[in-house]
Motif scaffolding. Structure first.
Motif, PDB file in Angstrom:
ATOM      1  N   UNK A 114      44.285  45.662  34.907  1.00 36.92           N
ATOM      2  CA  UNK A 114      43.340  46.031  36.170  1.00 36.92           C
ATOM      3  C   UNK A 114      43.683  45.756  37.874  1.00 36.92           C
ATOM      4  N   UNK A 115      45.171  45.499  37.859  1.00 32.95           N
ATOM      5  CA  UNK A 115      45.248  46.121  39.046  1.00 32.95           C
ATOM      6  C   UNK A 115      45.325  44.877  40.303  1.00 32.95           C
ATOM      7  N   UNK A 116      46.621  44.676  40.871  1.00 28.37           N
ATOM      8  CA  UNK A 116      47.405  43.722  41.996  1.00 28.37           C
ATOM      9  C   UNK A 116      45.719  43.385  42.917  1.00 28.37           C
ATOM     10  N   UNK A 117      45.237  44.264  43.243  1.00 29.53           N
ATOM     11  CA  UNK A 117      43.847  43.722  44.151  1.00 29.53           C
ATOM     12  C   UNK A 117      42.890  43.820  43.850  1.00 29.53           C
ATOM     13  N   UNK A 118      42.867  44.185  42.184  1.00 26.75           N
ATOM     14  CA  UNK A 118      41.255  43.147  41.744  1.00 26.75           C
ATOM     15  C   UNK A 118      41.094  41.824  41.706  1.00 26.75           C
ATOM     16  N   UNK A 119      40.024  41.086  42.574  1.00 27.71           N
ATOM     17  CA  UNK A 119      40.079  40.274  43.090  1.00 27.71           C
ATOM     18  C   UNK A 119      38.999  38.933  41.633  1.00 27.71           C
ATOM     19  N   UNK A 120      39.428  40.574  40.093  1.00 22.20           N
ATOM     20  CA  UNK A 120      38.957  39.144  38.930  1.00 22.20           C
ATOM     21  C   UNK A 120      39.778  38.859  37.816  1.00 22.20           C
ATOM     22  N   UNK A 121      40.986  39.634  38.136  1.00 18.87           N
ATOM     23  CA  UNK A 121      41.949  39.626  37.248  1.00 18.87           C
ATOM     24  C   UNK A 121      42.738  38.601  36.670  1.00 18.87           C
ATOM     25  N   UNK A 122      42.928  37.571  37.283  1.00 21.34           N
ATOM     26  CA  UNK A 122      42.804  36.403  36.344  1.00 21.34           C
ATOM     27  C   UNK A 122      41.727  36.243  35.612  1.00 21.34           C
ATOM     28  N   UNK A 123      40.630  36.723  35.509  1.00 19.69           N
ATOM     29  CA  UNK A 123      39.492  36.490  34.796  1.00 19.69           C
ATOM     30  C   UNK A 123      39.522  37.393  33.888  1.00 19.69           C
ATOM     31  N   UNK A 124      40.365  38.052  33.964  1.00 21.97           N
ATOM     32  CA  UNK A 124      39.901  39.324  32.293  1.00 21.97           C
ATOM     33  C   UNK A 124      40.744  38.802  31.878  1.00 21.97           C
ATOM     34  N   UNK A 125      41.130  39.221  30.324  1.00 25.71           N
ATOM     35  CA  UNK A 125      42.249  39.795  29.481  1.00 25.71           C
ATOM     36  C   UNK A 125      42.113  40.856  29.314  1.00 25.71           C
ATOM     37  N   UNK A 126      43.186  41.641  28.319  1.00 26.22           N
ATOM     38  CA  UNK A 126      43.680  43.420  28.094  1.00 26.22           C
ATOM     39  C   UNK A 126      43.982  42.721  26.173  1.00 26.22           C
ATOM     40  N   UNK A 127      43.422  43.402  26.100  1.00 21.92           N
ATOM     41  CA  UNK A 127      43.986  42.906  24.629  1.00 21.92           C
ATOM     42  C   UNK A 127      43.905  44.626  23.472  1.00 21.92           C
ATOM     43  N   UNK A 128      44.410  44.762  22.445  1.00 18.85           N
ATOM     44  CA  UNK A 128      44.801  46.118  21.043  1.00 18.85           C
ATOM     45  C   UNK A 128      43.542  45.582  20.621  1.00 18.85           C
ATOM     46  N   UNK A 129      43.733  44.828  20.077  1.00 19.54           N
ATOM     47  CA  UNK A 129      43.551  42.866  18.675  1.00 19.54           C
ATOM     48  C   UNK A 129      41.845  43.669  18.819  1.00 19.54           C
ATOM     49  N   UNK A 130      41.949  44.388  17.246  1.00 22.14           N
ATOM     50  CA  UNK A 130      40.384  44.431  17.130  1.00 22.14           C
ATOM     51  C   UNK A 130      39.332  42.829  15.725  1.00 22.14           C
TER      52      UNK A 130
END
Length: 96
Positions: free
Chosen positions: A20-36
């Motif tokens: 999400x990038x260091x400057x994304x204001x919501x980066x701590x609220x989002x999760x990234x996964x490849x878990x289907x």
């Protein structure tokens, strides 16, 4: 990321701040996964067009996801490589 990327599980081990990038204001609220297995709880689902067309990557049914989930078709390929007409039957919300 629901599909592979050129048959590889790319970006799956990246931490969220790298995605999400260091400057994304919501980066701590989002999760990234490849878990289907987490498909039903995802707010946004990313699909790689090349893997769908050339490697027959599975596309789930909309009923397997949240009603308001955003489906994103990702492709860096031109129409001479990807037949985008194949994706008309799938209701993608966004493309990138």
């Amino acid at each position: 990321l629901y599909t592979t990327v050129f048959l590889q599980k790319r970006f799956c081990s990246f931490p969220s701040d790298r995605i999400f990038g260091q400057t994304c204001p919501h980066r701590t609220e989002c999760q990234w996964t490849c878990d289907q297995r987490r498909l039903a709880e995802a707010d946004a689902i990313l699909f790689h067009a090349y893997d769908i067309q050339y490697y027959n990557a599975k596309i789930p049914q909309r009923s397997e996801t949240k009603a308001d989930s955003i489906w994103i078709l990702w492709s860096d390929e031109p129409p001479s490589i990807i037949d985008y007409r194949l994706f008309q039957r799938v209701q993608f919300n966004w493309t990138m």
